[in-house]
Design a protein around this motif. Structure first.
Motif, short mmCIF file in Angstrom:
data_model
loop_
_atom_site.label_atom_id
_atom_site.label_comp_id
_atom_site.label_asym_id
_atom_site.label_seq_id
_atom_site.Cartn_x
_atom_site.Cartn_y
_atom_site.Cartn_z
N ILE A 36 0.71 -1.13 -0.12
CA ILE A 36 -0.01 -0.07 -0.13
C ILE A 36 0.82 1.07 -0.03
N GLU A 37 0.87 2.12 -1.18
CA GLU A 37 1.80 2.94 -1.19
C GLU A 37 1.22 4.55 -1.55
N GLN A 38 -0.02 4.15 -2.28
CA GLN A 38 -0.53 5.52 -2.70
C GLN A 38 -1.67 5.91 -1.82
N THR A 39 -2.49 5.28 -1.77
CA THR A 39 -3.73 5.44 -0.94
C THR A 39 -4.11 4.45 -0.09
N LEU A 40 -4.88 4.82 0.89
CA LEU A 40 -5.31 3.94 2.10
C LEU A 40 -6.35 3.03 1.23
N PRO A 41 -6.57 1.57 1.48
CA PRO A 41 -7.43 0.65 1.15
C PRO A 41 -8.93 1.14 1.34
N GLY A 42 -9.70 1.38 0.21
CA GLY A 42 -11.09 1.74 0.46
C GLY A 42 -11.28 3.43 0.87
N SER A 43 -10.32 4.05 0.63
CA SER A 43 -10.53 5.30 0.86
C SER A 43 -9.61 6.24 -0.06
N ASP A 50 7.75 7.68 -0.08
CA ASP A 50 8.46 6.61 0.60
C ASP A 50 7.73 5.98 1.51
N TRP A 51 6.19 5.95 1.76
CA TRP A 51 5.46 5.33 2.49
C TRP A 51 5.32 3.86 1.75
N ALA A 52 5.26 2.77 2.72
CA ALA A 52 4.66 1.47 2.34
C ALA A 52 4.19 0.98 3.34
N LEU A 53 2.94 0.41 3.20
CA LEU A 53 2.40 -0.22 4.34
C LEU A 53 1.52 -1.39 3.82
N GLN A 54 1.22 -2.47 4.78
CA GLN A 54 0.62 -3.62 4.48
C GLN A 54 -0.50 -3.75 5.40
N SER A 55 -1.59 -4.95 4.85
CA SER A 55 -2.75 -5.37 5.58
C SER A 55 -2.42 -6.39 6.35
N PRO A 56 -2.85 -6.49 7.56
CA PRO A 56 -2.78 -7.78 8.21
C PRO A 56 -3.72 -8.67 7.84
N GLN A 57 -4.88 -8.28 7.08
CA GLN A 57 -5.78 -9.26 6.68
C GLN A 57 -5.24 -9.95 5.80
N ASP A 58 -4.39 -9.28 5.00
CA ASP A 58 -3.62 -10.41 3.89
C ASP A 58 -2.83 -11.47 4.36
N TRP A 59 -2.20 -11.39 5.59
CA TRP A 59 -1.41 -12.28 6.38
C TRP A 59 -2.48 -13.31 6.60
N ILE A 60 -3.45 -12.87 7.40
CA ILE A 60 -4.39 -14.07 7.89
C ILE A 60 -4.95 -14.91 6.71
N ASP A 61 -5.04 -14.23 5.52
CA ASP A 61 -5.51 -14.87 4.28
C ASP A 61 -4.54 -15.78 4.03
N GLU A 109 -8.77 4.78 8.56
CA GLU A 109 -8.63 6.04 7.88
C GLU A 109 -7.39 6.77 8.29
N LEU A 110 -6.61 6.19 9.41
CA LEU A 110 -5.41 6.67 9.85
C LEU A 110 -4.29 5.85 9.24
N PRO A 111 -3.32 6.57 8.33
CA PRO A 111 -2.25 5.79 7.90
C PRO A 111 -1.30 5.26 8.82
N HIS A 112 -1.23 6.16 10.04
CA HIS A 112 -0.17 5.57 10.90
C HIS A 112 -0.66 4.60 11.50
N ALA A 113 -2.07 3.99 11.72
CA ALA A 113 -2.64 2.82 12.34
C ALA A 113 -2.15 1.57 11.73
N TRP A 114 -1.83 1.75 10.56
CA TRP A 114 -1.48 0.40 9.60
C TRP A 114 -0.11 -0.09 9.92
N PRO A 115 0.33 -1.22 9.72
CA PRO A 115 1.47 -1.89 9.47
C PRO A 115 2.47 -1.09 8.53
N LYS A 116 3.78 -0.80 9.05
CA LYS A 116 4.47 -0.11 8.15
C LYS A 116 5.65 -1.42 7.80
N LEU A 117 5.56 -1.46 6.40
CA LEU A 117 6.25 -2.65 5.58
C LEU A 117 7.92 -2.25 5.96
#
Lengths: 543, 543
Positions: A36-43, A50-61, A109-117
């Motif tokens: 996740i580098e451009q916009t947060l999922p679903g928003s 230089d931001w790079a995030l991931q979704s914990p849901q993907d890991w569970i999947d 909706e908060l970028p800093h709430a997400w996992p930082k890759l």
């Protein structure tokens, strides 16, 4: 035994036979959200550069999809599985509540709430401040990281969180590596593995950086370690070190919960191994857990991981951690910022031909025939200069220079970079006894031969193309009690071909001469005087 | 007035109005044999590496085909033509009998009987010996050539002829520049123009290299000057200088013979101007024959030609010759070995796009935005280092570097090289008052603007795209008596736009910073320590 490797774009599960490490079946799940580098999922909340995030849901999947698929592909009954082990990219880190709920599940909706890759590089200013202060105060842990900690690591990303999103920081009860978070999901118990604690968490000689140090960075950061240390919260897995509980590699993190059994289709209660890092777990897969066995995981970048019975401060290494690869030994890590990335960059931008054709043309040449030497700093230099603001250099081109000439010179430049790392270890008193290659670049035999010739040593190669997942399965076998330790499990289940590539003496002699020129070039540009100036001018022009 | 420009691949004739230089019509004849590099025409005699020959028949065909076609295109009557002037590549030199018959007409099966084109580089070992001996003996003429004579010139090629084909050497009664040979064909009279005598023939301060010097090179070479000097043979055109007859530029070489009139369709007896060199004659076409007017003929390579009233030994210049561009002034020549050749090399090998697209992308960038600096030594360095064994350097690449970034950096590198030459002249006490561009690269306005910004001076541009032919016509006008001298003729017939490109101050400031890095790079690699080593390794690998 099941091993699961959580990568940058996908997760892979492999079913492995305990007796001999045979890989019976595997499956891959591509992450829905990728990076996740451009916009947060679903928003439409935009992320910074230089931001790079991931979704914990993907890991569970991955647990829900890839693990059952691997079991099915292997044709085994789930009941035959006695343990599961995992490895993760690192430092990939996320904020959670005290019960492990990711904050991004609460406030997506908060970028800093997400996992930082791991490759989130927006905390560079924070890393710079940490390094500057640590150097000024002479912090004893700094030399353990080659003199600089990375913007990718827990403290830099944590400081960024505090300063850019103090509300999220305040709600962050646990600041945890994804490597440990996934274990928490599998076992219901929080643990902290010694590998990421040491390499990414600045835990050295039984202590984190002091409150005093952290307060000097920012008064609000003084209590940061409370979000990391497991000494005082919940159940404990591992050894108590000065009030911090650290879980040993190959240890039993816990037992598979009912929920995780439902996700994976595996039996409830089987052994779950302590979390680990993809690079470091590969040593077990290559049966390379004895002193001086350097495993180079060569892909887009290269990571060098080596156990040793010697302790030294090696200039420019990424880190040295006691028990960080295998219990009882010092674990060293070094790295080259870009390797396969350089070849891909060249082919994508400057090659009329692809990798295979360029390799075919390049390998017909005699050593030195192209007249070129390059510095492999196109992605900066991690080891041994620890300077990401350096850049690439190519010298010797004429009007007769062809793309295959440059392509070959780029391959060679990364081999020279590897030789520089090996020589730096040895000069520091940490012998490199064997050089073992794992990773995607293994598929290019010409490149391997160049490395053998440049390094003047036989190359061993790993016997699996899913090394991290195999390594995780080996750790799981230890956690399940099938072997007394990692060394025994690796000996039985790991796979390595020794001396798969042997240096050609004449070529090695010729490369010695070219390497001397590489060193001269390296030393001239190492201070960054010119390359930093060009980068500064570039950045001003972009501003 | 007719001007004829004999180039590397073709000859061009232009019909020019005497009063104002208007170009009324032109025609081109492509040489049938083009450049002879592999085998001799009509035979399977193979040539060595670095050989490059031409056919005198092709030159005659230009007179027979292009001149009448230009007259027809101009729509003028041949009777209106009062003179003809020519220019040639140099040093292009051939062996003839005493009556001017090319030896290749007699023994076409012998490679050494053919004219050696300027870019025949197989006499490098001979040039090296000449330079070494001249330096050792402290020959006074050596500094006039920036410290080194070229393998392209008359003495190096002559020594190669002697040593590799003594029989042909013995039969060589005249060793003559094609520039003078074509005049001999037009007039029936042998002459030697002061331009090639000085720049290519090592005639300085009224003397050729001494017999003693030549004998020390090879006893058989002692009498070589007898094949050059016209003091004692046939008719004489020009001034007697110590027994050597030297024809002044703009002088009357003779009158068109009946045979030449038949070839060209021009009236018998019209004025034929003294021969000249394509680069040097361009100054007249640009009306740039006054002190400090530097004309840069920018094409595959760049040649810098400038008259001056100051005499100095400029490091790394190609040569300084009294009266060598225009009578009464010192004529300076400097050069950049490869310019347009570099851009073509890049596009042919490394660009997915062509020149126009790359230029369009490059010109959108701010100065320095690409973060790169290159050394423009891909074809070696003529001025100011006089070292053809140097090679190219590019620094500052990252994984984000695009082809247009490199393309722009290569353009800039040649501009830095030009600035280095201009600064070297000025530092040596030879002021450069005006920088005037001629040649094929004029067609790229972006490139011109880069040069203006890097040089921090307005650029003037020539007003003709057939500068050499126009310059030859101007010389013919002087020879025919239409003007009292070259300066007056050039003022009336030459064409130049002053300040066609004006430096942008902000860009010029930014380039000052980048040029400082170019200088640092230049000085680091100038000694050749690294680049010569790479070339030596390359040559061994090829051997």
């Amino acid at each position: 035994m099941v091993g699961v490797d959580f990568g940058t774009l996908s997760g892979r599960a492999v079913v492995v036979r305990v007796s001999d490490g045979a890989e019976l079946g595997s499956a891959v799940h591509e992450y829905t959200h990728r990076v996740i580098e451009q916009t947060l999922p679903g928003s439409d909340v935009k992320l910074g550069p230089d931001w790079a995030l991931q979704s914990p849901q993907d890991w569970i999947d991955v647990l829900k999809i890839a693990v059952p698929a691997a079991i099915a592909a292997a044709g085994v009954e789930p009941e035959q599985v006695i343990g599961i082990g995992t490895d993760f990219t690192a430092c990939t880190v996320l904020p959670t509540t005290a019960d492990g709920t990711p904050l991004c599940f609460e406030t997506p909706e908060l970028p800093h709430a997400w996992p930082k890759l791991w490759k989130h590089h927006a905390a560079q200013p924070h890393a710079d401040r940490i390094n500057e202060l640590a150097a000024r105060r002479g912090e004893s842990w700094l030399p353990r990281y080659g003199g600089k900690i990375s913007s990718e690591w827990e403290f830099a990303k944590g400081l960024q969180l505090l300063e850019e999103a103090p509300d999220v920081y305040a709600r962050t009860e646990r600041w945890i590596e994804a490597a440990d978070w996934i274990i928490w999901q599998l076992t219901g118990v929080e643990s902290r593995n010694i590998c990421t604690v040491g390499y990414k968490g600045i835990f050295q000689d039984g202590a984190y950086p002091s409150e005093e140090f952290l307060a000097e960075l920012n008064p609000g950061f003084a209590g940061f370690v409370g979000k990391l240390a497991t000494g005082s919260v919940g159940d404990r897995v591992g050894d108590d070190v000065n009030g911090v509980t650290v879980a040993p590699l190959g240890g039993l993190a816990g037992r598979l919960t009912g929920q995780a059994a439902t996700w994976t289709g595996l039996p409830e209660g089987i052994a779950v191994a302590v979390g680990n890092v993809d690079a470091h777990v590969t040593n077990a897969a290559a049966d390379a857990v004895r002193p001086g066995q350097m495993v180079a995981i060569m892909g887009t970048s290269t990571c060098h991981v080596m156990p040793s019975d010697q302790h030294a401060e090696v200039p420019g290494m990424c880190g040295v951690v006691r028990d960080g690869i295998v219990p009882g030994l010092w674990g060293y890590e070094a790295g080259q910022s870009a390797v396969g990335d350089i070849f891909a960059w060249f082919v994508d931008n400057f090659g009329h031909d692809g990798h295979e054709q360029l390799t075919a043309l390049a390998e017909k040449q005699a050593v030195g025939q192209h007249g070129l030497v390059a510095l492999d700093w196109f992605g900066g230099n991690r080891s041994v200069l620890v300077d990401h603001n350096l850049s690439g250099v190519i010298i010797g081109q004429t009007l007769a220079t062809k793309p295959e000439d440059v392509y070959r010179a780029l391959i060679e430049s990364t081999a020279y970079g590897a030789r520089m790392i090996v020589e730096t270890f040895e000069k520091s008193g940490v012998p490199v006894e064997e050089f073992i290659v794992a990773g995607g670049l293994l598929k290019n035999p010409f490149l391997m031969q160049v490395y053998a010739d440049v390094l003047r040593r036989p190359l061993s190669v790993i016997g699996s193309d899913q090394g991290p997942a195999l390594g995780s399965a080996i750790h799981a076998a230890v956690a399940a009690g099938a072997y007394p330790g990692i060394e025994e499990a690796a000996a039985a289940m790991g796979k390595r071909t020794e001396a798969a590539y042997v240096p050609d003496e004449a070529n090695a002699d010729a490369y010695d001469r070219l390497y001397a020129e590489y060193r001269r070039l390296h030393d001239f540009f190492a201070d960054g005087q010119m390359l930093h100036t060009l980068r500064a001018i570039r950045n001003e022009a972009h501003a």
